[in-house]
Design a protein around this motif. Structure first.
Motif, short mmCIF file in Angstrom:
data_model
loop_
_atom_site.label_atom_id
_atom_site.label_comp_id
_atom_site.label_asym_id
_atom_site.label_seq_id
_atom_site.Cartn_x
_atom_site.Cartn_y
_atom_site.Cartn_z
N UNK A 19 0.87 -1.30 0.07
CA UNK A 19 0.21 0.20 -0.10
C UNK A 19 1.00 1.31 -0.04
N UNK A 20 2.07 1.10 0.14
CA UNK A 20 3.10 2.18 0.15
C UNK A 20 4.46 1.53 -0.18
N UNK A 21 5.22 1.79 0.76
CA UNK A 21 6.79 1.37 0.44
C UNK A 21 7.58 1.09 1.55
N UNK A 22 8.78 0.26 1.42
CA UNK A 22 9.60 0.07 2.49
C UNK A 22 10.37 1.37 2.84
N UNK A 23 10.53 1.45 4.03
CA UNK A 23 11.30 2.58 4.39
C UNK A 23 12.46 2.09 5.27
N UNK A 24 12.52 2.47 6.80
CA UNK A 24 13.30 2.23 7.52
C UNK A 24 13.52 0.84 8.09
N UNK A 25 14.76 0.37 8.37
CA UNK A 25 15.00 -1.02 8.78
C UNK A 25 15.73 -0.97 10.00
N UNK A 26 15.34 -2.01 11.13
CA UNK A 26 16.01 -2.11 12.22
C UNK A 26 16.41 -3.52 12.49
N UNK A 27 17.56 -3.62 13.26
CA UNK A 27 18.03 -4.92 13.37
C UNK A 27 19.08 -5.06 14.76
N UNK A 28 18.58 -6.44 15.51
CA UNK A 28 19.47 -6.68 16.57
C UNK A 28 20.86 -6.96 16.16
N UNK A 29 21.65 -6.83 17.23
CA UNK A 29 23.01 -7.03 17.00
C UNK A 29 23.32 -8.21 16.27
N UNK A 30 22.81 -9.20 16.53
CA UNK A 30 23.38 -10.54 15.68
C UNK A 30 22.44 -10.84 14.48
N UNK A 31 21.58 -9.84 14.32
CA UNK A 31 20.75 -10.09 12.82
C UNK A 31 19.60 -10.86 13.00
N UNK A 32 19.43 -11.62 13.96
CA UNK A 32 18.06 -12.36 13.92
C UNK A 32 16.78 -11.88 13.96
N UNK A 79 14.79 -8.45 13.18
CA UNK A 79 14.73 -7.36 12.35
C UNK A 79 13.34 -6.95 11.94
N UNK A 80 13.12 -5.57 11.87
CA UNK A 80 12.13 -4.97 11.80
C UNK A 80 12.11 -3.89 10.57
N UNK A 81 11.00 -4.04 9.65
CA UNK A 81 11.01 -2.96 8.61
C UNK A 81 9.42 -2.24 8.62
N UNK A 82 9.64 -1.04 8.41
CA UNK A 82 8.21 -0.23 8.36
C UNK A 82 8.06 0.01 6.95
N UNK A 83 6.59 0.20 6.83
CA UNK A 83 6.13 0.56 5.39
C UNK A 83 5.45 1.75 5.36
N UNK A 84 5.72 2.62 4.55
CA UNK A 84 5.24 3.95 4.59
C UNK A 84 3.82 3.55 4.10
N UNK A 85 2.87 4.43 4.81
CA UNK A 85 1.39 4.05 4.47
C UNK A 85 0.94 2.65 4.68
N UNK A 86 1.75 1.67 5.48
CA UNK A 86 0.96 0.27 5.76
C UNK A 86 1.74 0.11 7.09
N UNK A 87 1.99 -1.08 7.35
CA UNK A 87 2.28 -1.90 8.56
C UNK A 87 3.79 -2.02 8.90
N UNK A 88 3.94 -2.40 10.15
CA UNK A 88 5.15 -2.70 10.55
C UNK A 88 5.32 -4.21 10.46
N UNK A 89 6.50 -4.82 9.96
CA UNK A 89 6.70 -6.08 9.66
C UNK A 89 8.04 -6.44 10.56
N UNK A 90 7.98 -7.71 11.02
CA UNK A 90 9.07 -8.40 11.82
C UNK A 90 9.58 -9.67 11.24
N UNK A 91 10.96 -9.90 11.73
CA UNK A 91 11.33 -11.26 11.13
C UNK A 91 12.29 -11.57 12.49
N UNK A 92 12.10 -13.15 12.71
CA UNK A 92 12.81 -13.54 13.72
C UNK A 92 13.81 -14.52 13.28
#
Length: 448
Positions: free
Chosen positions: A79-92, A94-107
């Motif tokens: 519905x929009x586009x991927x913007x910022x990314x956050x990551x734990x120190x070991x990379x396991x 991760x979180x990415x935010x969508x401009x005009x959408x939701x926040x998505x996570x990866x474990x």
């Protein structure tokens, strides 16, 4: 030298030459697809890397950026586009935010993504603690819009989110958080920079006008902030060495500054992205090995968008708007001067860019291509010369044995050919003759 020794020497020389050529382009392209990259993050060891493309896909790498895999959530409906990314120190985590959408996570290091309970909004930035449990996300909107938003917080790896009660309602640009999740910095071009020392429960302001991007080390001691051009056509980089109590303007040149990264371990290395001396004209990468006290211009001219570095600062990655992904394993420093190019079209607002031609990086691409070609040539040379050596040895043994059994036989260049074979394989043929030629008396080798 025999054939095997000559082959090994040629291989070493070719590999050395290819390495020398590759090292001369420390900021080298690791992923060449021209896309509207918005951000990139790297784990503390540099192995796990994730980059986002506005209106496209999330790309992740689990081999230090050598290969990249596109991945979007299975039920994702853009519905929009991927913007910022956050990551734990070991990379396991991760979180990415969508401009005009939701926040998505990866474990699982960015391999799979799940929608959180954030709700749809104009998300622009996200920051994640070292363990990945404490996370912050912020609101971003277009300059011509008057709608503002708050900073939100998650305490369970980005699954559930709640608004910070003391967060001002602003147009936030970027977020950075310390390893323990307590020190939070938030930038906004509409107001001063905001900082919290207790996990977002209370906020203080710092007088840094037009603050744009922010980064900090794990302890929060070193904090770096970039600014856009102000009314006096001045933009700079501000550094704090006391956990944000105070900031000082560094000696970086006056530019339109965008992304910035700080080595997560001790904050010694700071690397910032410039977009030139006026808005979106294309700029260089500036690197500091002295916590922002001094700066060195590196890389090549481009519309740099996002940057990240590993814990020691040795491995650094950056993305070019409508360009590629670039990597450096020398603390951001170059080994040689780089070509300069200028974009042919000026973008307007970052999240809503019209397609533009990619910036030419042919100088770096040709160096990397040449290094790869030389490496392939070296490998093929070793393979072919090894095959030739086997056949040549068999041929020499045949000539020498035939000369012993049929000494009176005559053929063209016999003397020179026999001498050549003796020069290469006489000792080995002597050993061979003891077991296979019934100790036939051998003639001493002649000089070819």
């Amino acid at each position: 030298l025999n054939i095997i020794q000559m082959t090994a020497l040629l291989y070493k020389l070719t590999i050395t030459l290819s390495i020398v050529i590759a090292v001369k382009a420390e900021w080298s392209e690791t992923y060449a697809l021209s896309k509207d990259w918005t951000s990139i993050k790297i784990s503390e060891d540099g192995v796990h890397q994730t980059a986002a493309v506005y209106g496209d896909k999330i790309y992740y790498s689990s081999d230090s950026g050598y290969s990249w895999t596109p991945k979007n959530p299975s039920s994702y409906s853009p519905s929009g586009g991927w913007m910022g990314i956050g990551m734990s120190s070991n990379g396991q985590f991760q979180t990415v935010v969508e401009y005009g959408g939701l926040i998505y996570t990866s474990i699982n290091y960015g391999a799979d993504w799940t929608a959180s309970n954030s709700g749809s909004s104009w998300w622009g930035s996200v920051a994640v603690s070292s363990a990945g449990d404490v996370q912050y996300a912020s609101f971003l909107t277009q300059p011509q819009q008057t709608t503002t938003g708050y900073i939100w917080k998650s305490l369970n790896n980005g699954v559930d989110w709640s608004q910070l009660p003391k967060s001002p309602s602003l147009n936030w640009n970027d977020l950075a958080v310390s390893g323990d999740g307590l020190i939070l910095c938030a930038t906004s071009t509409s107001e001063y920079m905001y900082i919290s020392f207790n996990g977002g429960n209370e906020f203080e302001t710092r007088n840094i006008i037009n603050n744009y991007q922010v980064a900090m080390c794990s302890s929060g001691t070193i904090i770096a902030v970039t600014t856009l051009l102000d009314s006096d056509n001045t933009g700079g980089i501000y550094i704090s060495t006391n956990s944000g109590d105070s900031f000082a303007l560094s000696q970086a040149p006056s530019q339109v500054w965008r992304g910035i990264a700080v080595s997560f371990g001790n904050g010694q290395y700071v690397t910032a992205l410039s977009n030139g001396d006026s808005d979106y004209t294309g700029g260089y990468i500036y690197q500091s090995s002295t916590q922002g006290s001094t700066w060195t211009k590196v890389g090549f001219s481009g519309l740099w968008r996002g940057i990240s570095m590993n814990g020691t600062g040795q491995i650094q990655v950056a993305v070019v708007e409508y360009g590629g992904i670039y990597i450096n394993d020398n603390y951001g420093l170059d080994g040689t001067s780089s070509p300069t190019t200028s974009p042919s079209q000026t973008p307007t607002f970052a999240p809503f860019l019209a397609p533009t031609p990619s910036i030419s990086n042919d100088g770096y691409k040709s160096l990397n291509t040449l290094a790869i070609v030389l490496s392939v040539i070296a490998t093929l040379s070793v393979f072919l010369l090894a095959i030739f050596a086997c056949f040549f040895k068999t041929f020499c043994f045949y000539i020498l044995e035939n000369d012993i059994r049929n000494p009176d036989q005559s053929y063209c260049f016999k003397g020179r050919l026999v001498s050549l074979c003796k020069w290469f394989y006489w000792k080995e043929f002597q050993e061979y003759s003891k077991d296979n030629l019934n100790n036939v008396k051998l003639l001493a080798p002649q000089t070819p």
